[in-house]
Design a protein around this motif. Structure first.
Motif, PDB file in Angstrom:
ATOM      1  N   ASP A  35      -2.526   5.316   1.009  1.00  0.00           N
ATOM      2  CA  ASP A  35      -2.019   5.304  -0.364  1.00  0.00           C
ATOM      3  C   ASP A  35      -2.230   3.942  -1.020  1.00  0.00           C
ATOM      4  OD1 ASP A  35      -1.204   7.938  -0.121  1.00  0.00           O
ATOM      5  OD2 ASP A  35       0.907   7.443   0.235  1.00  0.00           O
ATOM      6  N   PHE A  36      -2.046   2.864  -0.252  1.00  0.00           N
ATOM      7  CA  PHE A  36      -2.246   1.511  -0.781  1.00  0.00           C
ATOM      8  C   PHE A  36      -3.704   1.338  -1.189  1.00  0.00           C
ATOM      9  CE2 PHE A  36       0.429  -2.361  -0.730  1.00  0.00           C
ATOM     10  CZ  PHE A  36      -0.460  -3.254  -1.287  1.00  0.00           C
ATOM     11  N   THR A  37      -4.614   1.746  -0.316  1.00  0.00           N
ATOM     12  CA  THR A  37      -6.041   1.643  -0.598  1.00  0.00           C
ATOM     13  C   THR A  37      -6.421   2.444  -1.847  1.00  0.00           C
ATOM     14  OG1 THR A  37      -6.567   1.296   1.729  1.00  0.00           O
ATOM     15  CG2 THR A  37      -8.356   2.093   0.328  1.00  0.00           C
ATOM     16  N   ASN A  38      -5.834   3.637  -1.987  1.00  0.00           N
ATOM     17  CA  ASN A  38      -6.138   4.521  -3.121  1.00  0.00           C
ATOM     18  C   ASN A  38      -5.301   4.210  -4.359  1.00  0.00           C
ATOM     19  OD1 ASN A  38      -7.961   5.903  -1.477  1.00  0.00           O
ATOM     20  ND2 ASN A  38      -6.408   7.352  -0.805  1.00  0.00           N
ATOM     21  N   GLN A  39      -4.424   3.231  -4.260  1.00  0.00           N
ATOM     22  CA  GLN A  39      -3.502   2.856  -5.336  1.00  0.00           C
ATOM     23  C   GLN A  39      -2.623   4.016  -5.791  1.00  0.00           C
ATOM     24  OE1 GLN A  39      -5.076   0.499  -8.511  1.00  0.00           O
ATOM     25  NE2 GLN A  39      -6.013  -0.959  -7.129  1.00  0.00           N
ATOM     26  N   ALA A  40      -2.249   4.877  -4.836  1.00  0.00           N
ATOM     27  CA  ALA A  40      -1.338   5.986  -5.112  1.00  0.00           C
ATOM     28  C   ALA A  40       0.106   5.578  -4.857  1.00  0.00           C
ATOM     29  CB  ALA A  40      -1.699   7.190  -4.243  1.00  0.00           C
ATOM     30  N   ALA A  41       0.299   4.578  -4.000  1.00  0.00           N
ATOM     31  CA  ALA A  41       1.625   4.048  -3.664  1.00  0.00           C
ATOM     32  C   ALA A  41       1.425   2.709  -2.967  1.00  0.00           C
ATOM     33  CB  ALA A  41       2.384   5.018  -2.766  1.00  0.00           C
ATOM     34  N   PHE A  42       2.477   1.893  -3.004  1.00  0.00           N
ATOM     35  CA  PHE A  42       2.420   0.567  -2.383  1.00  0.00           C
ATOM     36  C   PHE A  42       3.711   0.354  -1.596  1.00  0.00           C
ATOM     37  CE2 PHE A  42       0.207   0.462  -6.490  1.00  0.00           C
ATOM     38  CZ  PHE A  42      -1.072   0.102  -6.085  1.00  0.00           C
ATOM     39  N   ALA A  43       3.627   0.446  -0.266  1.00  0.00           N
ATOM     40  CA  ALA A  43       4.805   0.288   0.593  1.00  0.00           C
ATOM     41  C   ALA A  43       4.730  -1.049   1.316  1.00  0.00           C
ATOM     42  CB  ALA A  43       4.873   1.432   1.605  1.00  0.00           C
ATOM     43  N   PHE A  44       5.883  -1.723   1.357  1.00  0.00           N
ATOM     44  CA  PHE A  44       5.983  -3.036   1.980  1.00  0.00           C
ATOM     45  C   PHE A  44       7.144  -3.066   2.962  1.00  0.00           C
ATOM     46  CE2 PHE A  44       4.340  -3.697  -2.308  1.00  0.00           C
ATOM     47  CZ  PHE A  44       3.250  -4.529  -2.094  1.00  0.00           C
ATOM     48  N   GLY A  45       6.944  -3.741   4.072  1.00  0.00           N
ATOM     49  CA  GLY A  45       8.060  -4.082   4.934  1.00  0.00           C
ATOM     50  C   GLY A  45       8.767  -5.291   4.355  1.00  0.00           C
ATOM     51  N   VAL A  46      10.084  -5.350   4.565  1.00  0.00           N
ATOM     52  CA  VAL A  46      10.882  -6.507   4.152  1.00  0.00           C
ATOM     53  C   VAL A  46      11.225  -7.271   5.423  1.00  0.00           C
ATOM     54  CG1 VAL A  46      12.983  -7.301   3.003  1.00  0.00           C
ATOM     55  CG2 VAL A  46      11.863  -5.185   2.233  1.00  0.00           C
ATOM     56  N   PHE A  47      10.855  -8.555   5.485  1.00  0.00           N
ATOM     57  CA  PHE A  47      11.013  -9.364   6.692  1.00  0.00           C
ATOM     58  C   PHE A  47      11.789 -10.637   6.376  1.00  0.00           C
ATOM     59  CE2 PHE A  47       7.197  -6.855   7.097  1.00  0.00           C
ATOM     60  CZ  PHE A  47       7.212  -6.411   8.407  1.00  0.00           C
ATOM     61  N   LEU A  48      12.584 -11.080   7.346  1.00  0.00           N
ATOM     62  CA  LEU A  48      13.272 -12.363   7.225  1.00  0.00           C
ATOM     63  C   LEU A  48      12.276 -13.495   7.467  1.00  0.00           C
ATOM     64  CD1 LEU A  48      16.581 -11.731   9.215  1.00  0.00           C
ATOM     65  CD2 LEU A  48      16.310 -11.906   6.720  1.00  0.00           C
ATOM     66  N   GLN A  49      12.325 -14.511   6.636  1.00  0.00           N
ATOM     67  CA  GLN A  49      11.451 -15.677   6.816  1.00  0.00           C
ATOM     68  C   GLN A  49      11.746 -16.373   8.144  1.00  0.00           C
ATOM     69  OE1 GLN A  49       8.874 -16.814   5.242  1.00  0.00           O
ATOM     70  NE2 GLN A  49       9.057 -16.452   3.058  1.00  0.00           N
TER      71      GLN A  49
ATOM     72  N   ASN B 117      12.759 -15.510  11.133  1.00  0.00           N
ATOM     73  CA  ASN B 117      12.360 -15.000  12.449  1.00  0.00           C
ATOM     74  C   ASN B 117      11.401 -13.806  12.402  1.00  0.00           C
ATOM     75  OD1 ASN B 117      14.030 -12.955  11.611  1.00  0.00           O
ATOM     76  ND2 ASN B 117      15.646 -13.364  13.113  1.00  0.00           N
ATOM     77  N   ASP B 118      10.920 -13.462  11.211  1.00  0.00           N
ATOM     78  CA  ASP B 118       9.963 -12.355  11.026  1.00  0.00           C
ATOM     79  C   ASP B 118      10.541 -10.986  11.390  1.00  0.00           C
ATOM     80  OD1 ASP B 118       7.897 -14.082  10.122  1.00  0.00           O
ATOM     81  OD2 ASP B 118       7.446 -14.593  12.206  1.00  0.00           O
ATOM     82  N   GLN B 119      11.853 -10.861  11.438  1.00  0.00           N
ATOM     83  CA  GLN B 119      12.479  -9.572  11.733  1.00  0.00           C
ATOM     84  C   GLN B 119      12.352  -8.642  10.533  1.00  0.00           C
ATOM     85  OE1 GLN B 119      16.686  -9.741  12.610  1.00  0.00           O
ATOM     86  NE2 GLN B 119      16.875  -7.517  12.689  1.00  0.00           N
ATOM     87  N   MET B 120      11.918  -7.406  10.778  1.00  0.00           N
ATOM     88  CA  MET B 120      11.867  -6.403   9.728  1.00  0.00           C
ATOM     89  C   MET B 120      13.297  -5.934   9.449  1.00  0.00           C
ATOM     90  SD  MET B 120      10.082  -2.625   9.566  1.00  0.00           S
ATOM     91  CE  MET B 120       8.497  -3.207  10.110  1.00  0.00           C
ATOM     92  N   ILE B 121      13.707  -6.030   8.182  1.00  0.00           N
ATOM     93  CA  ILE B 121      15.059  -5.608   7.828  1.00  0.00           C
ATOM     94  C   ILE B 121      15.074  -4.488   6.793  1.00  0.00           C
ATOM     95  CG2 ILE B 121      16.114  -7.821   8.438  1.00  0.00           C
ATOM     96  CD1 ILE B 121      16.217  -8.427   5.373  1.00  0.00           C
ATOM     97  N   GLY B 122      13.896  -4.044   6.357  1.00  0.00           N
ATOM     98  CA  GLY B 122      13.878  -2.966   5.376  1.00  0.00           C
ATOM     99  C   GLY B 122      12.485  -2.622   4.914  1.00  0.00           C
ATOM    100  N   ARG B 123      12.466  -1.817   3.883  1.00  0.00           N
ATOM    101  CA  ARG B 123      11.217  -1.343   3.290  1.00  0.00           C
ATOM    102  C   ARG B 123      11.453  -1.184   1.794  1.00  0.00           C
ATOM    103  NH1 ARG B 123       9.738   3.845   2.132  1.00  0.00           N
ATOM    104  NH2 ARG B 123       7.539   4.287   2.001  1.00  0.00           N
ATOM    105  N   VAL B 124      10.455  -1.510   1.004  1.00  0.00           N
ATOM    106  CA  VAL B 124      10.475  -1.266  -0.436  1.00  0.00           C
ATOM    107  C   VAL B 124       9.126  -0.660  -0.799  1.00  0.00           C
ATOM    108  CG1 VAL B 124       9.732  -3.620  -1.026  1.00  0.00           C
ATOM    109  CG2 VAL B 124      10.970  -2.262  -2.712  1.00  0.00           C
TER     110      VAL B 124
END
Length: 182
Positions: A59-73, A75-82
């Protein structure tokens, strides 16, 4: 591509993030279920999360949607998604915003910062004109996140989405590039 503040950063999810994303979802399953559709059991498996990420990358490549992980600076822990989904081009140039954050990290401003970064991407890199979000009226924390980011209330959509097995009303919010403040 990495978008960042002093405390968090966003980056597109990669296949190697699947195990951490699964752990985040499992740890918060009871909390998230109050705000999400009922999904098949396969969704909460490593394969299910790998499939979600593979689709997000396409979807990101096709520009149909853009999903991101949310990480703490720190320690790089994933804490969410937007995510910016349902991208429409042409005369509308619109996307729908959605997000979740580990319940442990709620109330610390991380979701507000993640949405701010997603809007920065939407209005610059993705060159969208409008971003909208639907929130159940009782989800006051999420409503505050949108308001802090300049979203305006547009009205209520009755029985808008099936959440946790019930058709739930949603308050509709939106922001356009003209209203956005960097």
């Amino acid at each position: 591509m990495i978008l960042h503040t002093e405390s968090i950063y966003l980056r597109p999810l990669q296949t190697e993030d699947a195990a951490e994303l699964l752990e985040l979802r499992l740890r918060n399953q009871e909390f998230f279920q109050l705000f999400e559709p009922i999904r098949p059991a396969s969704h909460l498996t490593l394969v299910g999360q790998q499939e979600q990420i593979t689709q997000a990358k396409q979807d990101f490549t096709n520009q149909a949607a853009f999903a991101f992980g949310v990480f703490l600076q720190e320690n790089d822990q994933m804490i969410g998604r937007v995510a910016l989904s349902n991208v429409a081009r042409g005369a509308w140039q619109n996307a729908t915003l959605g997000y979740f954050l580990d319940q442990t990290f709620n109330g610390k401003g991380y979701t507000t910062k993640a949405v701010k970064l997603a809007l920065q991407f939407a209005f610059t890199e993705a060159q969208l004109h409008r971003v909208q979000a639907g929130v159940m009226p009782h989800n006051l924390g999420s409503i505050r996140v949108l308001e802090k980011n300049g979203f305006r209330y547009e009205g209520r959509s009755l029985r808008y989405l099936q959440i946790n097995g019930a058709w739930e009303d949603h308050n509709m919010y939106a922001i356009t590039v003209e209203e956005w403040t960097k």
